[in-house]
Design a protein around this motif. Structure first.
Motif, PDB file in Angstrom:
ATOM      1  N   GLU A  78      -0.677   3.729 -18.360  1.00  0.00           N
ATOM      2  CA  GLU A  78       0.064   2.617 -17.731  1.00  0.00           C
ATOM      3  C   GLU A  78      -0.667   1.847 -17.602  1.00  0.00           C
ATOM      4  O   GLU A  78      -2.049   2.167 -17.633  1.00  0.00           O
ATOM      5  N   PRO A  79      -0.760   0.318 -17.734  1.00  0.00           N
ATOM      6  CA  PRO A  79      -1.944  -0.451 -18.354  1.00  0.00           C
ATOM      7  C   PRO A  79      -2.749  -0.784 -16.968  1.00  0.00           C
ATOM      8  O   PRO A  79      -2.123  -0.751 -15.492  1.00  0.00           O
ATOM      9  N   ARG A  80      -3.781  -0.498 -16.406  1.00  0.00           N
ATOM     10  CA  ARG A  80      -4.333  -1.078 -15.976  1.00  0.00           C
ATOM     11  C   ARG A  80      -4.713  -2.214 -15.093  1.00  0.00           C
ATOM     12  O   ARG A  80      -5.134  -3.388 -15.098  1.00  0.00           O
ATOM     13  N   GLU A  81      -3.179  -2.633 -14.501  1.00  0.00           N
ATOM     14  CA  GLU A  81      -2.806  -4.394 -14.442  1.00  0.00           C
ATOM     15  C   GLU A  81      -2.090  -4.708 -13.291  1.00  0.00           C
ATOM     16  O   GLU A  81      -0.762  -3.875 -13.118  1.00  0.00           O
ATOM     17  N   LEU A  84      -2.418  -1.358  -7.298  1.00  0.00           N
ATOM     18  CA  LEU A  84      -2.657   0.051  -7.826  1.00  0.00           C
ATOM     19  C   LEU A  84      -1.069   0.667  -7.020  1.00  0.00           C
ATOM     20  O   LEU A  84      -0.318   1.761  -7.929  1.00  0.00           O
ATOM     21  N   ARG A  87       1.650   0.098  -9.491  1.00  0.00           N
ATOM     22  CA  ARG A  87       1.786   1.142 -10.838  1.00  0.00           C
ATOM     23  C   ARG A  87       2.210   2.184 -10.810  1.00  0.00           C
ATOM     24  O   ARG A  87       2.657   3.027 -12.072  1.00  0.00           O
ATOM     25  N   GLN A 135      -5.674   9.660 -15.960  1.00  0.00           N
ATOM     26  CA  GLN A 135      -5.264   8.175 -16.101  1.00  0.00           C
ATOM     27  C   GLN A 135      -5.587   7.872 -14.242  1.00  0.00           C
ATOM     28  O   GLN A 135      -5.282   6.393 -14.577  1.00  0.00           O
ATOM     29  N   SER A 138      -8.771   6.692 -13.941  1.00  0.00           N
ATOM     30  CA  SER A 138      -8.235   4.840 -14.734  1.00  0.00           C
ATOM     31  C   SER A 138      -8.244   3.903 -14.540  1.00  0.00           C
ATOM     32  O   SER A 138      -8.769   3.092 -13.939  1.00  0.00           O
ATOM     33  N   HIS A 139      -7.807   4.546 -12.883  1.00  0.00           N
ATOM     34  CA  HIS A 139      -6.389   3.481 -12.269  1.00  0.00           C
ATOM     35  C   HIS A 139      -7.192   2.569 -11.329  1.00  0.00           C
ATOM     36  O   HIS A 139      -7.387   1.330 -10.657  1.00  0.00           O
ATOM     37  N   ARG A 141     -10.594   2.987 -11.502  1.00  0.00           N
ATOM     38  CA  ARG A 141     -11.929   2.867 -12.119  1.00  0.00           C
ATOM     39  C   ARG A 141     -13.073   3.298 -11.812  1.00  0.00           C
ATOM     40  O   ARG A 141     -14.335   3.377 -11.009  1.00  0.00           O
TER      41      ARG A 141
END
Length: 229
Positions: A78-81, A84, A87, A135, A138-139, A141
């Motif tokens: 999933e894009p980190r945009e 949270l 997402r 993943q 990563s979300h 960070r």
């Protein structure tokens, strides 16, 4: 004018076709209940030809599970945009899309099916869990997670698996409710851990700071407050 000559498939192309056929059948019934004869018939070839490409049902089953595992792992990308919570909700929707479409195959992947206990199957299951774990970090960070965060994330992944398996057994709870509930579960697990550890507390505060008032995490807080009133 074209003729009806059937194009002969190459070895790898035929292998991929058989894997796809097996996955389709496994998505409808347990792999234990699918025979090599059915796979051969669905692929339009003879039973002996199936054995030419795969030494047995187990090897075909493991190859199909490998493709399913790769697809399932991809659902966690999933894009980190954005917030949270939103997402994670999108991830859960894609996760349940897979579970919904491949019910028996998903159960076989998570429970081992006819290859239960095999090194190959266990490695596939672990690869999906590890991909999901990476993943989620990563979300958040986080590159080097503290022990408590690792516990939270891995526990949540296990919870998502078990929730999906229980849901498949009768689908007694609306799927959309479970998707939101699992996002709430993540926040709840993080909050309990944060109550015990300042490092987790800092992480949780940073996570909630970016959450909108109408997001799933804020919704959880509202629901909890209503219970206390």
């Amino acid at each position: 004018m074209t003729t009806g000559v059937r194009r002969r498939m190459g070895v790898e192309e035929r292998r991929q076709q058989l894997i796809g056929v097996a996955l389709e059948l496994f998505s409808q019934r347990s792999p234990d209940d699918v025979s090599i004869d059915e796979i051969a018939a669905a692929a339009g070839i003879s039973r002996p030809l199936v054995y030419h490409y795969f030494p047995g049902k187990l090897s075909l089953y493991e190859a199909a599970l490998k493709r399913a595992a790769e697809e399932l792992a991809g659902r966690f990308v999933e894009p980190r945009e954005g917030p949270l919570g939103a997402r994670l909700l999108r991830v859960m929707r894609r996760f349940f899309d897979f579970v919904d479409d491949h019910g028996p195959g998903f159960s076989a992947l998570m429970r081992g099916g006819p290859a239960v206990g095999s090194t190959a199957t266990n490695a596939l299951i672990d690869s999906v869990r590890q991909a999901a774990y990476v993943q989620i970090l990563s979300h958040l960070r986080v590159e080097n997670p503290p022990a408590r965060l690792e516990l939270v994330v891995r526990s949540w992944i296990s919870l998502a698996e078990s929730t999906a398996l229980i849901w498949l057994d009768g689908r007694r709870i609306p799927r959309a409710e479970l998707e939101v509930q699992l996002v709430h579960d993540f926040a709840a697990l993080a909050a309990v851990s944060a109550a015990q550890d300042e490092e987790m507390g800092t992480l949780l505060r940073g996570m909630l700071k970016e959450e909108p008032a109408d997001g799933p995490f804020a919704d959880l807080v509202t629901r909890l407050l209503s219970l206390a009133s």
